[in-house]
Design a protein around this motif. Structure first.
Motif, PDB file in Angstrom:
ATOM      1  N   PRO A  43       0.811  -1.208   0.000  1.00  0.00           N
ATOM      2  CA  PRO A  43       0.000   0.000   0.000  1.00  0.00           C
ATOM      3  C   PRO A  43       0.842   1.254   0.000  1.00  0.00           C
ATOM      4  O   PRO A  43       2.029   1.186   0.195  1.00  0.00           O
ATOM      5  CB  PRO A  43      -0.809  -0.130   1.270  1.00  0.00           C
ATOM      6  N   VAL A  44       0.276   2.363  -0.223  1.00  0.00           N
ATOM      7  CA  VAL A  44      -1.152   2.599  -0.159  1.00  0.00           C
ATOM      8  C   VAL A  44      -1.612   2.950  -1.577  1.00  0.00           C
ATOM      9  O   VAL A  44      -1.065   3.844  -2.196  1.00  0.00           O
ATOM     10  CB  VAL A  44      -1.469   3.750   0.801  1.00  0.00           C
ATOM     11  N   CYS A  45      -2.640   2.260  -2.056  1.00  0.00           N
ATOM     12  CA  CYS A  45      -3.213   2.561  -3.360  1.00  0.00           C
ATOM     13  C   CYS A  45      -4.605   1.942  -3.430  1.00  0.00           C
ATOM     14  O   CYS A  45      -4.969   1.115  -2.606  1.00  0.00           O
ATOM     15  CB  CYS A  45      -2.339   2.011  -4.487  1.00  0.00           C
ATOM     16  N   GLN A  46      -5.360   2.383  -4.427  1.00  0.00           N
ATOM     17  CA  GLN A  46      -6.593   1.707  -4.781  1.00  0.00           C
ATOM     18  C   GLN A  46      -6.274   0.955  -6.054  1.00  0.00           C
ATOM     19  O   GLN A  46      -5.687   1.518  -6.985  1.00  0.00           O
ATOM     20  CB  GLN A  46      -7.721   2.698  -5.046  1.00  0.00           C
ATOM     21  N   LEU A  47      -6.626  -0.300  -6.101  1.00  0.00           N
ATOM     22  CA  LEU A  47      -6.311  -1.145  -7.241  1.00  0.00           C
ATOM     23  C   LEU A  47      -7.607  -1.561  -7.916  1.00  0.00           C
ATOM     24  O   LEU A  47      -8.507  -2.092  -7.262  1.00  0.00           O
ATOM     25  CB  LEU A  47      -5.531  -2.369  -6.764  1.00  0.00           C
ATOM     26  N   ARG A  48      -7.702  -1.307  -9.213  1.00  0.00           N
ATOM     27  CA  ARG A  48      -8.910  -1.682  -9.957  1.00  0.00           C
ATOM     28  C   ARG A  48      -8.731  -3.022 -10.647  1.00  0.00           C
ATOM     29  O   ARG A  48      -9.502  -3.938 -10.450  1.00  0.00           O
ATOM     30  CB  ARG A  48      -9.253  -0.608 -10.989  1.00  0.00           C
ATOM     31  N   LYS A  49      -7.689  -3.125 -11.474  1.00  0.00           N
ATOM     32  CA  LYS A  49      -7.430  -4.366 -12.209  1.00  0.00           C
ATOM     33  C   LYS A  49      -5.941  -4.514 -12.468  1.00  0.00           C
ATOM     34  O   LYS A  49      -5.211  -3.524 -12.546  1.00  0.00           O
ATOM     35  CB  LYS A  49      -8.135  -4.361 -13.579  1.00  0.00           C
ATOM     36  N   ILE A  50      -5.539  -5.769 -12.636  1.00  0.00           N
ATOM     37  CA  ILE A  50      -4.192  -6.098 -13.094  1.00  0.00           C
ATOM     38  C   ILE A  50      -4.380  -7.115 -14.206  1.00  0.00           C
ATOM     39  O   ILE A  50      -5.124  -8.087 -14.042  1.00  0.00           O
ATOM     40  CB  ILE A  50      -3.331  -6.733 -11.983  1.00  0.00           C
ATOM     41  N   PHE A  51      -3.724  -6.876 -15.337  1.00  0.00           N
ATOM     42  CA  PHE A  51      -3.823  -7.816 -16.440  1.00  0.00           C
ATOM     43  C   PHE A  51      -2.573  -7.723 -17.299  1.00  0.00           C
ATOM     44  O   PHE A  51      -1.801  -6.766 -17.197  1.00  0.00           O
ATOM     45  CB  PHE A  51      -5.090  -7.577 -17.278  1.00  0.00           C
ATOM     46  N   SER A  52      -2.367  -8.727 -18.123  1.00  0.00           N
ATOM     47  CA  SER A  52      -1.216  -8.729 -19.025  1.00  0.00           C
ATOM     48  C   SER A  52      -1.711  -8.630 -20.457  1.00  0.00           C
ATOM     49  O   SER A  52      -2.853  -8.986 -20.768  1.00  0.00           O
ATOM     50  CB  SER A  52      -0.365  -9.980 -18.824  1.00  0.00           C
ATOM     51  N   LEU A  53      -0.827  -8.142 -21.325  1.00  0.00           N
ATOM     52  CA  LEU A  53      -1.156  -7.983 -22.735  1.00  0.00           C
ATOM     53  C   LEU A  53      -0.016  -8.517 -23.596  1.00  0.00           C
ATOM     54  O   LEU A  53       1.151  -8.418 -23.213  1.00  0.00           O
ATOM     55  CB  LEU A  53      -1.388  -6.504 -23.066  1.00  0.00           C
ATOM     56  N   PRO A  54      -0.333  -9.016 -24.792  1.00  0.00           N
ATOM     57  CA  PRO A  54       0.710  -9.532 -25.675  1.00  0.00           C
ATOM     58  C   PRO A  54       1.465  -8.431 -26.412  1.00  0.00           C
ATOM     59  O   PRO A  54       2.596  -8.642 -26.856  1.00  0.00           O
ATOM     60  CB  PRO A  54      -0.059 -10.418 -26.661  1.00  0.00           C
TER      61      PRO A  54
END
Length: 181
Positions: free
Chosen positions: A106-117
């Motif tokens: 922290p400290v943060c607000q996390l919405r999404k984590i994803f990977s991309l090619p």
């Protein structure tokens, strides 16, 4: 509080897509850190540790401490980490193979984590991964320069959201230290 993935420290994500995207919001005067454990082509674990508390880049052959670049606090950000360029820059001669694990402190607000090619550009991310209409957000890319010097140059640079961290000395032989310029 922190988030770790996978939960079991002995587990592995084995994510081979080269771009990791974190959608987050940071808060002014609060520290933030992110640790990525990657596997290189020689199947060696390397640790990239980003922190808002670091002022210098410090790397050896198994870990790199990298200052987290300033973001626009209080706004949502899509931070794109170009893992292959960061691995090859911080660990000369190493080639990114997969993301083994990560942890966010922290400290943060996390919405999404994803990977991309492939590297995303504004508006190129799938609609279900984009922020909803009306949400103020920006995209920042954290990557090493296209051409990196392996042995000869006295100075190389890591490009981070318009800021530059200058690394003085030969980056091919182990330890690297730097001050933000």
């Amino acid at each position: 509080t922190s988030a770790q993935c996978p939960r079991n420290p002995k587990g592995s994500l084995d994510i081979i897509q080269p771009f990791l995207v974190l959608q987050l919001k940071l808060f002014e005067d609060r520290s933030f850190s992110l640790e990525l454990v990657v596997i290189d082509a020689q199947h060696q674990r390397k640790r990239l540790y980003f922190s808002s508390n670091f002022k210098d880049i410090d790397a050896n052959n198994i870990q790199a401490k990298i200052p987290w670049f300033p973001l626009e606090n209080e706004n949502w950000q899509s931070v794109v980490l170009d893992m292959p360029s960061l691995v090859s820059f911080c660990f000369p001669g190493s080639v990114f193979e997969s993301l083994d694990s990560f942890s966010i402190h922290p400290v943060c607000q996390l919405r999404k984590i994803f990977s991309l090619p492939t590297a995303p550009i504004a508006g190129s991310i799938s609609p279900q991964l984009e922020f909803p209409a009306g949400v103020v957000s920006n995209m920042k890319v954290f990557a090493a320069p296209e051409k990196k010097a392996v042995a000869a140059p006295k100075e190389a640079q890591l490009h981070i959201k318009g800021l530059q961290a200058k690394i003085k000395g030969n980056i091919s032989g182990g330890a690297v230290q730097s001050k933000l310029g």
